[in-house]
Design a protein around this motif. Structure first.
Motif, PDB file in Angstrom:
ATOM      1  N   SER A  89      -2.891   1.997 -18.883  1.00 22.37           N
ATOM      2  CA  SER A  89      -3.550   3.076 -19.637  1.00 22.37           C
ATOM      3  C   SER A  89      -3.903   4.273 -18.762  1.00 22.37           C
ATOM      4  CB  SER A  89      -4.812   2.526 -20.318  1.00 22.37           C
ATOM      5  OG  SER A  89      -5.700   2.032 -19.326  1.00 22.37           O
ATOM      6  N   PHE A  90      -4.465   3.998 -17.595  1.00 19.19           N
ATOM      7  CA  PHE A  90      -4.971   5.119 -16.799  1.00 19.19           C
ATOM      8  C   PHE A  90      -3.881   5.760 -15.921  1.00 19.19           C
ATOM      9  CE2 PHE A  90      -5.772   1.115 -14.649  1.00 19.19           C
ATOM     10  CZ  PHE A  90      -5.319   1.332 -13.352  1.00 19.19           C
ATOM     11  N   MET A  91      -2.691   5.192 -15.929  1.00 16.44           N
ATOM     12  CA  MET A  91      -1.595   5.782 -15.151  1.00 16.44           C
ATOM     13  C   MET A  91      -0.664   6.623 -16.025  1.00 16.44           C
ATOM     14  SD  MET A  91      -0.392   2.735 -12.603  1.00 16.44           S
ATOM     15  CE  MET A  91      -1.516   1.966 -11.424  1.00 16.44           C
ATOM     16  N   GLU A  92      -0.682   6.346 -17.331  1.00 19.05           N
ATOM     17  CA  GLU A  92       0.299   6.991 -18.207  1.00 19.05           C
ATOM     18  C   GLU A  92       0.123   8.501 -18.217  1.00 19.05           C
ATOM     19  OE1 GLU A  92       0.556   5.302 -22.110  1.00 19.05           O
ATOM     20  OE2 GLU A  92       1.393   3.396 -21.353  1.00 19.05           O
ATOM     21  N   ASN A  93       1.257   9.183 -18.080  1.00 19.40           N
ATOM     22  CA  ASN A  93       1.310  10.647 -18.196  1.00 19.40           C
ATOM     23  C   ASN A  93       0.408  11.370 -17.197  1.00 19.40           C
ATOM     24  OD1 ASN A  93       3.273  11.401 -20.073  1.00 19.40           O
ATOM     25  ND2 ASN A  93       1.998  10.615 -21.743  1.00 19.40           N
ATOM     26  N   ASP A  94       0.189  10.768 -16.055  1.00 14.48           N
ATOM     27  CA  ASP A  94      -0.612  11.428 -15.021  1.00 14.48           C
ATOM     28  C   ASP A  94       0.219  11.495 -13.735  1.00 14.48           C
ATOM     29  OD1 ASP A  94      -2.409  12.305 -13.159  1.00 14.48           O
ATOM     30  OD2 ASP A  94      -4.009  10.897 -13.724  1.00 14.48           O
ATOM     31  N   ALA A 153      16.735   9.614 -21.921  1.00 13.26           N
ATOM     32  CA  ALA A 153      15.803   8.554 -22.311  1.00 13.26           C
ATOM     33  C   ALA A 153      14.377   9.080 -22.205  1.00 13.26           C
ATOM     34  CB  ALA A 153      15.999   7.340 -21.407  1.00 13.26           C
ATOM     35  N   LYS A 154      13.747   9.179 -23.369  1.00 17.45           N
ATOM     36  CA  LYS A 154      12.366   9.680 -23.374  1.00 17.45           C
ATOM     37  C   LYS A 154      11.454   8.570 -22.871  1.00 17.45           C
ATOM     38  CE  LYS A 154       9.072  12.355 -25.989  1.00 17.45           C
ATOM     39  NZ  LYS A 154       8.425  12.437 -24.672  1.00 17.45           N
ATOM     40  N   THR A 155      10.721   8.884 -21.825  1.00 15.74           N
ATOM     41  CA  THR A 155       9.881   7.858 -21.195  1.00 15.74           C
ATOM     42  C   THR A 155       8.494   8.419 -20.895  1.00 15.74           C
ATOM     43  OG1 THR A 155      10.730   8.518 -19.050  1.00 15.74           O
ATOM     44  CG2 THR A 155      11.808   6.640 -20.076  1.00 15.74           C
ATOM     45  N   ILE A 156       7.637   7.513 -20.457  1.00 15.58           N
ATOM     46  CA  ILE A 156       6.270   7.891 -20.075  1.00 15.58           C
ATOM     47  C   ILE A 156       6.052   7.453 -18.635  1.00 15.58           C
ATOM     48  CG2 ILE A 156       3.810   7.395 -20.481  1.00 15.58           C
ATOM     49  CD1 ILE A 156       4.606   6.924 -23.457  1.00 15.58           C
ATOM     50  N   LEU A 201       7.438  14.534 -15.949  1.00 16.08           N
ATOM     51  CA  LEU A 201       6.520  14.753 -14.822  1.00 16.08           C
ATOM     52  C   LEU A 201       7.255  14.603 -13.501  1.00 16.08           C
ATOM     53  CD1 LEU A 201       3.334  12.746 -15.904  1.00 16.08           C
ATOM     54  CD2 LEU A 201       3.604  15.240 -15.883  1.00 16.08           C
ATOM     55  N   GLN A 202       6.795  15.344 -12.511  1.00 16.10           N
ATOM     56  CA  GLN A 202       7.278  15.159 -11.152  1.00 16.10           C
ATOM     57  C   GLN A 202       6.089  15.218 -10.214  1.00 16.10           C
ATOM     58  OE1 GLN A 202       9.728  18.979 -11.819  1.00 16.10           O
ATOM     59  NE2 GLN A 202       9.516  18.909  -9.593  1.00 16.10           N
ATOM     60  N   LEU A 203       6.325  15.203  -8.929  1.00 19.34           N
ATOM     61  CA  LEU A 203       5.253  15.055  -7.953  1.00 19.34           C
ATOM     62  C   LEU A 203       4.073  15.988  -8.200  1.00 19.34           C
ATOM     63  CD1 LEU A 203       4.210  13.861  -5.286  1.00 19.34           C
ATOM     64  CD2 LEU A 203       5.599  15.513  -4.067  1.00 19.34           C
ATOM     65  N   THR A 204       4.388  17.259  -8.413  1.00 21.88           N
ATOM     66  CA  THR A 204       3.326  18.259  -8.494  1.00 21.88           C
ATOM     67  C   THR A 204       2.722  18.389  -9.884  1.00 21.88           C
ATOM     68  OG1 THR A 204       4.475  19.448  -6.763  1.00 21.88           O
ATOM     69  CG2 THR A 204       2.815  20.688  -7.946  1.00 21.88           C
ATOM     70  N   GLY A 205       3.493  18.055 -10.907  1.00 21.02           N
ATOM     71  CA  GLY A 205       2.986  18.222 -12.261  1.00 21.02           C
ATOM     72  C   GLY A 205       4.113  18.141 -13.281  1.00 21.02           C
ATOM     73  N   ASN A 249       0.835  -1.202   0.000  1.00 19.88           N
ATOM     74  CA  ASN A 249       0.000   0.000   0.000  1.00 19.88           C
ATOM     75  C   ASN A 249       0.872   1.256   0.000  1.00 19.88           C
ATOM     76  OD1 ASN A 249      -2.463   1.314  -0.155  1.00 19.88           O
ATOM     77  ND2 ASN A 249      -2.575   1.612   2.076  1.00 19.88           N
ATOM     78  N   ALA A 250       1.998   1.144  -0.682  1.00 25.71           N
ATOM     79  CA  ALA A 250       2.927   2.281  -0.760  1.00 25.71           C
ATOM     80  C   ALA A 250       3.884   2.029  -1.906  1.00 25.71           C
ATOM     81  CB  ALA A 250       3.720   2.409   0.535  1.00 25.71           C
ATOM     82  N   GLY A 251       4.405   3.115  -2.468  1.00 32.31           N
ATOM     83  CA  GLY A 251       5.418   2.948  -3.511  1.00 32.31           C
ATOM     84  C   GLY A 251       5.342   4.057  -4.528  1.00 32.31           C
ATOM     85  N   HIS A 252       6.380   4.151  -5.320  1.00 35.82           N
ATOM     86  CA  HIS A 252       6.429   5.167  -6.368  1.00 35.82           C
ATOM     87  C   HIS A 252       6.103   4.506  -7.708  1.00 35.82           C
ATOM     88  CE1 HIS A 252       8.263   7.496  -3.129  1.00 35.82           C
ATOM     89  NE2 HIS A 252       7.876   8.547  -3.819  1.00 35.82           N
ATOM     90  N   THR A 253       4.832   4.421  -7.954  1.00 35.52           N
ATOM     91  CA  THR A 253       4.306   3.623  -9.062  1.00 35.52           C
ATOM     92  C   THR A 253       4.687   4.208 -10.421  1.00 35.52           C
ATOM     93  OG1 THR A 253       2.446   3.240  -7.574  1.00 35.52           O
ATOM     94  CG2 THR A 253       2.185   2.508  -9.840  1.00 35.52           C
TER      95      THR A 253
END
Lengths: 319, 275
Positions: free
Chosen positions: B242-247, B233-236, B177-181, B25-29
């Motif tokens: 699907s619902f985690m990408e780029n958010d 390295a360009k990453t996402i 992306l980082q924590l805030t945006g 229930n924790a981690g940097h997904t």
């Protein structure tokens, strides 16, 4: 041959002894490296750089980088002395000390030069009056503040053997010899400079000499003082502190550091937790921006002087 | 190992890191999903490091400066045999050695990281030591793009060039992306490659999810003799779900039961394409 008397013969600046000791160590072992942040001049390392150019690493004025790079070098088995003014090393690079060195147990030898108020009139930006406090709260580091040339050489040699991190800090003024032949230096074990039963001065670093001179002066008043060089602030020699409380009437601690979080509060903690109550004073730099002056003038201003310490001790005895 | 075998491994790594994040229930997904393909290539194709030689002076070194993406590192190390994968059942639990950032208590990890802007200086020290010893091992470090706002990185970029550390390769996990945006809304980094070039590094870009492209780049270091190598390295962030990408909300988001099931189904569907 004259018998040794503590505090009579002026030696070299501890920084000079550091530099000679390091050169000797490095000359015998090519794995000994010194890492500097434009600090080879103030670190008296010009001759080291000339004799052993492959064993000095310059990183420029970048203390965070200094400590991080030193941790990396140490991880490969190098015996690394990271040298920088104590003020910058212990504040600017605190997170690197905490994480890269201590938490990761990379046994870097952190050398804080021009420590305390050695930089005198250059002002508070250059004073290290916080380093003992902040580093005491970091796990896995020994903190050593040598008082004379003997303690300095011994600390630098001991550091080479240590498998855990160590911070050694000292100044640049010549120091009187405090220990005669036969003295034994062990990190974590204080050294008695003088015996007595009325007062114990528990002092560290360049203040030990002034405590000794205060003790000498007080003898004329029929008062005898124990003077302890508490060269290792962490781990503290708690036994010596407890003995002082039971064997002498009052304790005065002395340090070239803020009264917040340094040697004095460390000793107070030992006494309180042992349930011992003894008249007790912490002499150091008060919680203010330090008065302008040379190191000697600053010492005198705040009572870290022969007369000032004698007065403090006598007042405590008369309470 | 073929490229396809590596791609299949990546899917399994994603499934596992999500499993242990869900369990803890924790981690940097988001960041773990972003860098796991890079770790896959490093540990399965590039690094000369194994449970057998870890601790030997000649081993290659990998230092993860973006320590928060430790779940990706844990599953890759477990797969490489540094410890039993079942150990990860204890992730972030009371008394576990499997902390939410890398520590040397875990077999295979070189240095404790997590506070940002620390890994590069350490890596410079290791690479410099190799140069001094005339040793031919290489040093690799993974930087987050958000962490590049830490000034300590730029001190170390200078030192790496100063000493001509061509045995050092840094990879930026450039997911924007980082924590805030968005990184560019927090602290504008672009033109990033030009900045590294100006600091004296030899810089190349690659798709950080393309195992073949990353392999090619990592096999061709040093890009220039006498210079440290940098791969942007360009990453996402959140790649593969699907619902985690780029958010950025998934920086340390933990999926609920339904989201977890959906994520595993999406990864299973990807696996099915290889069968």
């Amino acid at each position: 041959m004259m018998a040794f008397v503590a505090g009579q013969e002026l030696g070299k600046a501890n920084i000079e002894v550091f530099s000679e000791t390091l050169l000797s160590l490095a000359g015998k072992n090519e794995n000994v490296l010194v890492v500097t942040s434009d600090s080879r001049g103030s670190g008296r390392l010009m001759s080291f750089a000339a004799s052993l150019p492959d064993q000095i690493v310059e990183v420029g004025i970048a203390e965070q980088n200094l400590v991080g790079v030193s941790a990396g070098l140490a991880s490969t088995g190098k015996i690394v002395y990271a040298v920088s003014p104590a003020s910058f090393l212990s504040a600017r690079a605190l997170e690197q000390i905490k994480n890269d060195v201590c938490y990761s147990n990379q046994p870097v030898k952190l050398i804080g030069i021009s420590a305390g108020v050695s930089y005198g009139a250059l002002g508070s930006t250059h004073h290290a009056t916080h380093d003992l406090a902040v580093l005491r709260a970091v796990h896995n580091i020994s903190i050593v503040v040598p008082a004379d040339n003997f303690e300095t050489a011994e600390a630098i040699n001991a550091a080479a053997q240590m498998a855990t991190p160590i911070y050694v800090r000292f100044g640049k003024r010549p120091m009187y010899h405090l220990h005669g032949p036969g003295a034994e230096f062990v990190v974590g074990k204080s050294l008695a400079v003088r015996e007595g039963t009325d007062v114990t001065f528990i002092a560290t670093g360049e203040t030990v000499y002034h405590a000794l001179m205060a003790a000498v002066a007080m003898e004329k008043d029929g008062l005898t003082c124990r003077v302890i060089s508490m060269h290792t602030v962490k781990p503290l020699d708690a036994e010596a502190v407890l003995h002082a409380a039971s064997e002498t009437r009052v304790i005065v601690t002395v340090e070239e550091h803020s009264v917040c979080g340094g040697l004095g509060e460390a000793c107070a903690g030992v006494l309180m937790q042992a349930g011992l109550s003894v008249p007790f004073r912490i002499v150091g730099l008060p919680d203010e921006y330090t008065m302008t002056g040379s190191q000697v003038e600053i010492f005198e201003h705040y009572g870290i002087s022969d007369e000032g310490l004698a007065q403090t001790a006598k007042a405590l005895l008369n309470q | 190992m073929t490229d396809d075998e590596l791609r299949i491994k990546s899917i399994h790594y994603r499934k596992r890191l999500l499993k242990y994040i869900k369990k803890a229930n924790a981690g940097h997904t988001g960041g773990s999903l972003s860098c796991v393909d890079i770790l896959n290539v490093l540990y399965n194709r590039i690094l000369n490091v194994s449970p057998g030689n870890f601790g030997e002076p000649y081993r290659d070194r990998y230092i993860q400066s973006k320590g928060h993406s430790v779940e990706a590192l844990y599953v890759v190390l477990a797969d490489r045999g540094f410890f039993a994968e079942s150990e990860l059942e204890t992730l972030c639990r009371h008394r576990s050695h499997y902390v939410g950032h890398p520590t040397r208590k875990v077999n295979g990890i070189e240095q404790n990281t997590g506070a940002l802007g620390h890994g590069l200086a350490f890596s410079v020290g290791v690479a410099l030591s190799a140069k001094k010893d005339g040793a031919d091992y290489k040093v690799y470090t993974l930087l987050g793009d958000g962490e590049l706002a830490e000034g300590s990185n730029w001190e170390s970029l200078l030192t790496a060039t100063h000493y001509g550390l061509d045995n050092l390769t840094a990879i930026v996990d450039r997911n924007n992306l980082q924590l805030t945006g968005r990184t560019e809304d927090m602290c504008n980094l672009e033109p990033l490659a030009e900045k590294f070039t100006a600091f004296g590094w030899s810089v190349r870009g690659a798709d950080g999810h393309d195992v073949a492209a990353m392999t090619d780049e990592l096999r061709s270091v040093p890009f220039d003799l006498g210079k440290p190598s940098m791969i942007v390295a360009k990453t996402i962030k959140g790649k593969g779900i699907s619902f985690m990408e780029n958010d950025h909300k998934w920086h340390h988001g933990v999926p609920d039961d339904e989201q977890y099931e959906q994520a595993q189904q999406e990864l299973d569907a990807l696996l099915a394409e290889y069968e």
